[in-house]
Design an enzyme around this catalytic site. Sequence first.
Site, mmCIF file in Angstrom:
data_model
loop_
_atom_site.group_PDB
_atom_site.id
_atom_site.type_symbol
_atom_site.label_atom_id
_atom_site.label_comp_id
_atom_site.label_asym_id
_atom_site.label_seq_id
_atom_site.Cartn_x
_atom_site.Cartn_y
_atom_site.Cartn_z
ATOM 1 C CE LYS A 1 39.545 46.688 35.880
ATOM 2 N NZ LYS A 1 40.285 47.280 34.818
ATOM 3 C CB SER B 1 40.668 37.768 40.126
ATOM 4 O OG SER B 1 39.832 38.870 40.939
HETATM 5 C C1 LIG Z 1 37.496 40.363 38.861
HETATM 6 C C2 LIG Z 1 38.720 40.990 38.382
HETATM 7 N N1 LIG Z 1 39.710 40.759 38.925
HETATM 8 C C3 LIG Z 1 41.158 41.184 38.608
HETATM 9 C C4 LIG Z 1 41.111 42.591 37.815
HETATM 10 C C5 LIG Z 1 42.293 42.908 37.251
HETATM 11 O O1 LIG Z 1 42.415 44.474 37.653
HETATM 12 P P1 LIG Z 1 43.153 45.301 36.560
HETATM 13 O O2 LIG Z 1 42.574 45.620 35.317
HETATM 14 O O3 LIG Z 1 43.249 46.862 37.319
HETATM 15 O O4 LIG Z 1 44.677 44.692 36.444
HETATM 16 C C6 LIG Z 1 39.771 42.730 37.035
HETATM 17 C C7 LIG Z 1 39.965 43.946 36.008
HETATM 18 O O5 LIG Z 1 38.873 43.864 35.305
HETATM 19 C C8 LIG Z 1 38.643 41.813 37.628
HETATM 20 O O6 LIG Z 1 37.598 42.289 36.848
#
Ligand SMILES: Cc1ncc(COP(=O)(O)O)c(C=O)c1O
Length: 444
Positions: A53, A270
């Site tokens: 981010k 994630s």
């Molecule tokens: C740890 C984590 N994984 C995945 C994502 C997903 O990314 P996006 O918001 O670009 O879909 C985020 C977004 O905040 C995140 O903080």
Amino acid sequence: MSDHNLRTYDTILDLLPSAENPTPIVRLRHIPGFQHAQVYAKLEWYNPFGAVKDRVAANLVQDAEERGEDLENLVEPTSGNTGIGLVMVANARKYGFSATLSKQIPLEKRTALRLFGTDLVELDDDLCPMPGQPEGAMEKAAELGRRPGWTQLNQYANPANPDAHYRTTGPEVWRQTEGRVTHFVASLGTCGTITGAGRFLKEQNPDVQVIGVHPALGHDIPGVRSRRALALTEFFTPEAYDSILEITDDEAYGLCRRLHLEESIIAGPSCGLALAGALKAIPDEPGVVAVVVFPDNAFKYLSSFRRHLPDLFPPEADEVAVPANPFAEHLEAAFAFAKKGPDVIDVHQAKLLLDAGVTLIDVRNPPEVARVQIPEAIKLPLPDLSQGSLDGLPADKDAPIVTICAAGTRSLYALLLLKALGYRDVKSVDGGMGAWVEAGLPAR
Ligand SMILES: Cc1ncc(COP(=O)(O)O)c(C=O)c1O
């Protein structure tokens, strides 16, 4: 001058990634078990503030500045990483920063946000904040953002979010694979990553497969959103993706553990989610080069890992002898007695006293006061009072005082503190501002 080759930088912001200064991609050698396909993880914790981010935070601010917005204080609903990126960019630019977020966000992230200078508004919201919930993180941020001097950059609807990935993540992947990438895989949160980088890659080669991965409803993976929440997400454009997969918490956390043990990659939840989806979607064929975005490492999610890998963390591991405060129970007893005592009054009694000119002290924090307040009340946050500040209080220790907070707990602590400081006639409002507003008493 900053120099990427020497990795010598004039300012921390010059470390933000670009095609010339990409976050690394690392081949996964063991887990995929493929004969032909190559799978690379793009390690986003190599961003200057530690997660994917940072790209978005920097671009949201830069875009607003370029549009000539007069930025002073920023506010954003965040699952943590956008907030961490934004507070650091805000610190560099001398802006204020407030984040609204769910109390379900891991303690590690909330602690980091506070530590780095965020004014936190913690709410009883879902892990995936959704629009339309009046007490939720998104609505609160919108409300705070409407005050003079405040701006909500709004990662959920601001094109500068996917644009950050269109301008950086996509070109990086294209260059790092020398145009050989065939599959791009990202987990789905705001969908900035998949939508922005996916669009760039498809413009280079329409055959690149763009694959999105999301968790199941009721999941426990911070940063990503279930299909139901995605349906309300502006940048979720399923028609632009080639496939979308749902992964369970068990699959995601299980794969994280394998990443730690088998690939020596310090993956956060994630990453496990995205890789689990990738492994289902990618064919093991010659020429396949897949890049999977790994948004963040494990360290901000240790409490989540403890919940999902219980075998690793038996209850005994928690029984570390924490020295207890031997007087805490007495303080608790004093609080319990005061709560039932004659100095707790209801909102109507408080209104009568206020009309009679009695001093009212609001001990909530400034962001809470900004949302709703009784204009006559003296604002003295409880942390200041407990550090001995008597700002605005009557000098006469016999002067009557009424304390109020959001629900009646902090005001009771304020009452005890004021009595300890010598004030003899102190009352606390039961139910606080919540009860005051519900009773239709005047506030603004
Ligand atoms: C740890 C984590 N994984 C995945 C994502 C997903 O990314 P996006 O918001 O670009 O879909 C985020 C977004 O905040 C995140 O903080």
